[in-house]
Design a protein around this motif. Sequence first.
Motif, short mmCIF file in Angstrom:
data_model
loop_
_atom_site.label_atom_id
_atom_site.label_comp_id
_atom_site.label_asym_id
_atom_site.label_seq_id
_atom_site.Cartn_x
_atom_site.Cartn_y
_atom_site.Cartn_z
N THR A 335 -8.66 8.08 -9.12
CA THR A 335 -9.80 8.24 -10.02
C THR A 335 -9.64 9.54 -10.80
OG1 THR A 335 -11.11 9.43 -8.36
CG2 THR A 335 -11.35 7.03 -8.44
N HIS A 336 -10.40 9.65 -11.88
CA HIS A 336 -10.46 10.89 -12.67
C HIS A 336 -11.93 11.25 -12.83
CE1 HIS A 336 -9.54 13.96 -15.62
NE2 HIS A 336 -10.43 13.43 -16.44
N GLU A 337 -12.27 12.51 -12.54
CA GLU A 337 -13.65 12.95 -12.62
C GLU A 337 -13.79 14.11 -13.60
OE1 GLU A 337 -15.18 14.06 -8.83
OE2 GLU A 337 -14.86 12.08 -7.91
N VAL A 338 -14.92 14.12 -14.30
CA VAL A 338 -15.32 15.27 -15.12
C VAL A 338 -16.67 15.73 -14.59
CG1 VAL A 338 -16.02 16.07 -17.40
CG2 VAL A 338 -14.05 14.55 -17.16
N SER A 339 -16.74 17.00 -14.15
CA SER A 339 -17.97 17.54 -13.58
C SER A 339 -18.65 18.48 -14.57
CB SER A 339 -17.67 18.30 -12.28
OG SER A 339 -17.15 17.43 -11.30
N LEU A 340 -19.96 18.32 -14.71
CA LEU A 340 -20.77 19.16 -15.61
C LEU A 340 -21.87 19.81 -14.79
CD1 LEU A 340 -21.14 16.64 -18.58
CD2 LEU A 340 -19.54 18.55 -18.45
N TYR A 401 -23.29 16.99 -12.40
CA TYR A 401 -23.19 15.59 -12.83
C TYR A 401 -21.71 15.23 -12.96
CZ TYR A 401 -28.18 15.42 -13.69
OH TYR A 401 -29.55 15.43 -13.53
N LYS A 402 -21.34 14.14 -12.31
CA LYS A 402 -19.94 13.71 -12.30
C LYS A 402 -19.79 12.38 -13.05
CE LYS A 402 -18.58 15.85 -7.91
NZ LYS A 402 -17.95 15.61 -6.60
N LEU A 403 -18.91 12.39 -14.05
CA LEU A 403 -18.52 11.16 -14.75
C LEU A 403 -17.19 10.73 -14.14
CD1 LEU A 403 -20.07 13.17 -16.88
CD2 LEU A 403 -19.60 11.29 -18.45
N ILE A 404 -17.15 9.52 -13.60
CA ILE A 404 -16.02 9.08 -12.79
C ILE A 404 -15.37 7.84 -13.41
CG2 ILE A 404 -15.28 8.34 -10.49
CD1 ILE A 404 -17.94 9.62 -9.45
N TRP A 405 -14.07 7.96 -13.70
CA TRP A 405 -13.28 6.82 -14.14
C TRP A 405 -12.43 6.36 -12.96
CZ3 TRP A 405 -14.47 10.89 -17.30
CH2 TRP A 405 -15.08 10.59 -18.52
N ASP A 406 -12.59 5.12 -12.57
CA ASP A 406 -12.03 4.62 -11.31
C ASP A 406 -10.93 3.60 -11.55
OD1 ASP A 406 -11.55 3.83 -8.72
OD2 ASP A 406 -13.36 2.61 -8.55
N ASN A 407 -9.71 3.93 -11.15
CA ASN A 407 -8.59 2.99 -11.22
C ASN A 407 -8.07 2.66 -9.83
OD1 ASN A 407 -6.78 1.36 -12.69
ND2 ASN A 407 -5.20 2.94 -12.67
N SER A 408 -8.92 2.86 -8.81
CA SER A 408 -8.47 2.67 -7.43
C SER A 408 -8.20 1.20 -7.10
CB SER A 408 -9.52 3.22 -6.45
OG SER A 408 -10.76 2.55 -6.61
N TYR A 409 -8.77 0.28 -7.87
CA TYR A 409 -8.57 -1.14 -7.60
C TYR A 409 -7.22 -1.64 -8.11
CZ TYR A 409 -9.93 -1.57 -12.50
OH TYR A 409 -10.01 -1.43 -13.87
#
Length: 437
Positions: A335-340, A401-409
């Motif tokens: 996954t890739h996360e961006v935290s604000l 606040y975390k925006l999460i892009w998930d490619n774990s599947y």
Amino acid sequence: MASTEGLVPITRQFLASYYDKYPFAPLSDDVSRLSSEIRSLASGLLKDFPPSQVERLLVEEADRQPVHKIDENMWKNREHMEEILFLLDHSRWPSALRQPSTPEDSELATDLSNIRDKFHKTLKTLESFQVKNSERIFNTVMTYMPQDFRGTLIRQQRERSEKNKQAEVDALVNSGGSIRDRYALLWKQQMDRRRQLAQLGCATGVYKTLVKYLVGVPQVLLDFIRTINDDDGPMEEQRQRYGPPLYSLTALVLSIRLFITLSWRRFEASKLNEHQVAMLKQAVDVYSHEFERFINFISEVFANSPFFISAEVAGALDARTNDEFKETSVPAGQTHEVSLLVDSMNSYIAWDFSLIQGKMNMDIGFSVECVDPSGQKTLILPYRRCEADQGNFCTCMAGTYKLIWDNSYSAFFKKVIRYKVDCIPPVVEPMQSANDA
């Protein structure tokens, strides 16, 4: 000699725009299905008959993901097809098939001959593509070289170099080298060519002066051969756009090779049954059709792709892609996360993102959550899978606040996203003073 005035090497941004006009229709779902099923059949053959050392190495290769390089996968497909043709040569069939005594054996012998013919045709398609593409690149480069004795010297040098490389391959074969050994040498030679080009492009000092003025190589061509294969250079766009379907086809042909290899050694103890033969025939049909479709497609893409563009076009593309957007690769299974960090309520969080691999029916999971100072998580935007999305919301609490892009599947494909995230603090109206009232 074609003029290079006002030209610069192609950029990754240019190729991204260019490739948008050439979306590759996704592979048939049968490719991944049959890879898995053929691999399962191969595993079944190993249960009662342990693998030899050679077979064990092949099993280990089949268990690994193909390397993420288009050129190397082309050579790997050639190697696997040649190995399969070697196994399917009539002289290497199990004895029961060389002189079939039953209708079932005769039918299987016919099926194997048809499979061999299909692989032979597909191999010739790939060989032809590689030869034509190599000639196209060389001839295109030569149009920017002096059309005098210097150009003639370069052509003669290339011919001598290629003859020496072929002699090296012939010597290996004559000494008993295997198909695997031959392709290891062929790939080494390919990397040597690439390394020599890179060294030419990185020439400095007196050597650079000789290259430019004695040999007559334009500076823009030196820049092109120096940067074209950088890890984040133009070819990375090609790898991300068109690599995944090729990697899937590499996995399928390797599974087919593994199954045939294991079957031959165990044929006397366990003949291929009707289900195994049907599965093998279907896998070969799908592979040959989809691989030739990919080669024909990529041939057209490469044939029309330029090496150089005007500086104005490059500048316009850079300006369009550098408008505060970022680019990142999300590997398969991660996954890739961006935290604000938000200090107050009523702030606005906004996002805009899209996948940049092209129209390949790919998506990525996306969600937004908030973690308050005590560590309590609150789901803001439920998880969903999409190719692109824009949105915003007003924060209801302070926290991270975390925006999460998930490619774990995804077990195979990495995803590349282009995104922009903003956090806008609340607008505070100035308080009126008593005098203002």
